[in-house]
Design an enzyme around this catalytic site. Sequence first.
Site, PDB file in Angstrom:
ATOM      1  N   SER A  55       4.212   2.356   8.231  1.00 53.16           N
ATOM      2  CA  SER A  55       3.855   1.233   7.316  1.00 53.16           C
ATOM      3  C   SER A  55       5.018   0.839   6.333  1.00 53.16           C
ATOM      4  O   SER A  55       5.713   1.945   6.025  1.00 53.16           O
ATOM      5  CB  SER A  55       2.881   1.815   6.480  1.00 53.16           C
ATOM      6  OG  SER A  55       1.581   1.443   7.035  1.00 53.16           O
ATOM      7  N   GLY A  56       5.165  -0.341   6.297  1.00 54.09           N
ATOM      8  CA  GLY A  56       6.287  -0.722   5.225  1.00 54.09           C
ATOM      9  C   GLY A  56       7.780  -1.205   6.133  1.00 54.09           C
ATOM     10  O   GLY A  56       8.438  -1.735   5.375  1.00 54.09           O
TER      11      GLY A  56
ATOM     12  N   HIS B 164       0.647  -1.181   0.004  1.00 55.60           N
ATOM     13  CA  HIS B 164       0.025   0.092  -0.014  1.00 55.60           C
ATOM     14  C   HIS B 164       0.770   1.205   0.201  1.00 55.60           C
ATOM     15  O   HIS B 164       0.396   2.300  -0.421  1.00 55.60           O
ATOM     16  CB  HIS B 164      -0.944   0.000   1.304  1.00 55.60           C
ATOM     17  CG  HIS B 164      -0.446   0.390   2.392  1.00 55.60           C
ATOM     18  ND1 HIS B 164       0.035  -0.612   3.480  1.00 55.60           N
ATOM     19  CD2 HIS B 164      -0.024   1.653   2.965  1.00 55.60           C
ATOM     20  CE1 HIS B 164       0.224   0.330   4.622  1.00 55.60           C
ATOM     21  NE2 HIS B 164       0.168   1.392   4.312  1.00 55.60           N
TER      22      HIS B 164
ATOM     23  N   ASP C  65       0.042  -7.553   1.967  1.00 50.98           N
ATOM     24  CA  ASP C  65       0.403  -6.032   1.898  1.00 50.98           C
ATOM     25  C   ASP C  65       2.027  -6.134   1.875  1.00 50.98           C
ATOM     26  O   ASP C  65       2.645  -5.644   2.807  1.00 50.98           O
ATOM     27  CB  ASP C  65      -0.070  -5.301   3.082  1.00 50.98           C
ATOM     28  CG  ASP C  65       0.046  -3.878   2.795  1.00 50.98           C
ATOM     29  OD1 ASP C  65       0.606  -3.545   1.779  1.00 50.98           O
ATOM     30  OD2 ASP C  65      -0.118  -3.112   3.762  1.00 50.98           O
TER      31      ASP C  65
HETATM   32  N1  ARG Z   1      -1.134   2.003   7.297  1.00 51.16           N
HETATM   33  C1  ARG Z   1      -0.327   2.945   8.111  1.00 51.16           C
HETATM   34  C2  ARG Z   1       0.779   3.506   7.250  1.00 51.16           C
HETATM   35  O1  ARG Z   1       0.487   3.702   6.254  1.00 51.16           O
HETATM   36  C3  ARG Z   1       0.381   2.056   9.417  1.00 51.16           C
HETATM   37  C4  ARG Z   1      -0.452   1.477  10.227  1.00 51.16           C
HETATM   38  C5  ARG Z   1      -0.012   0.953  11.425  1.00 51.16           C
HETATM   39  N2  ARG Z   1      -0.970   1.339  12.523  1.00 51.16           N
HETATM   40  C6  ARG Z   1      -0.918   0.562  13.740  1.00 51.16           C
HETATM   41  N3  ARG Z   1      -1.578   1.047  14.413  1.00 51.16           N
HETATM   42  N4  ARG Z   1      -0.270  -0.318  13.961  1.00 51.16           N
HETATM   43  O2  ARG Z   1       1.883   4.272   7.800  1.00 51.16           O
END
Ligand code: ARG
Length: 254
Positions: A207-208, A69, A113
């Site tokens: 993320s990632g 993503h 993902d």
């Molecule tokens: N989707 C988020 C990003 O793009 C990170 C999500 C992680 N969230 C969490 N509560 N662990 O950075």
Amino acid sequence: MVRLYMVIFLLPILLLIENSSCKTALGRIVNGKIATAGEFTYQLSLRRNNKHICGASVLSNQWAISAAHCVENKRSSYSIRAGTNRRSSGGTIMNVQEILIHPLYNSDTMNCDVSLLRTQNILRGDFIEPIVLPKPTQPVPSDLAAMVSGWGHTGSSEETLPEELKYAQVYTIDQQECTELLRNYGVVTNAMFCASARLVDACQGDSGGPLNLNGVLIGVVSWGIGCADPDFPGVYTRLAYPPVRNWIQITTNI
Ligand code: ARG
């Protein structure tokens, strides 16, 4: 007289402001520590059009791994910053030449993902070191302490990214239990697992990035409901899941 007025009337107000900022700090890699140079040599900052958007990890002198993503925007140019704990200085910036998204990635469910990034130049230098991947099917037992790191938001309502890399310890959670906790929000597929600690979590911008268990990259930061909410753990891409691990192997030979 003016002085006395200031002490009597302004001091309580100042104390109040101080207090309320403590509250937001509580909701704070939410509640992580600041990394020191050379501690997370596999950590990368993934950049879109020269802005940090996600984390990533070094797999070899040619390949990095991140979330799918993070690289969905086909028209953007992506680069990575390697070899530094600072988000916007130091280390080296390298262009990403090739981006591969897992064939089973689903942006609605977040299944699989994961993405692979091939750098234009050799990914090597001071403070740049690969992290090892798990073996296919390697289980993720519950209640193990693992390390998550990144330059993501330090609080659910925080809009700015920290300049220095942060890290925190989170504990792996039983798959069944996590499925229960998140049942109103999404399905915890076999390509995912959860980890959390009270008031400690990854957040937007992490993320990632890596989840490291004893030097093995077991997970990639994927999704969550808010950040560091004690009711909702963080969800990670399970790299040992055979369709994920085998795809990495076939693609990179790693
Ligand atoms: N989707 C988020 C990003 O793009 C990170 C999500 C992680 N969230 C969490 N509560 N662990 O950075």
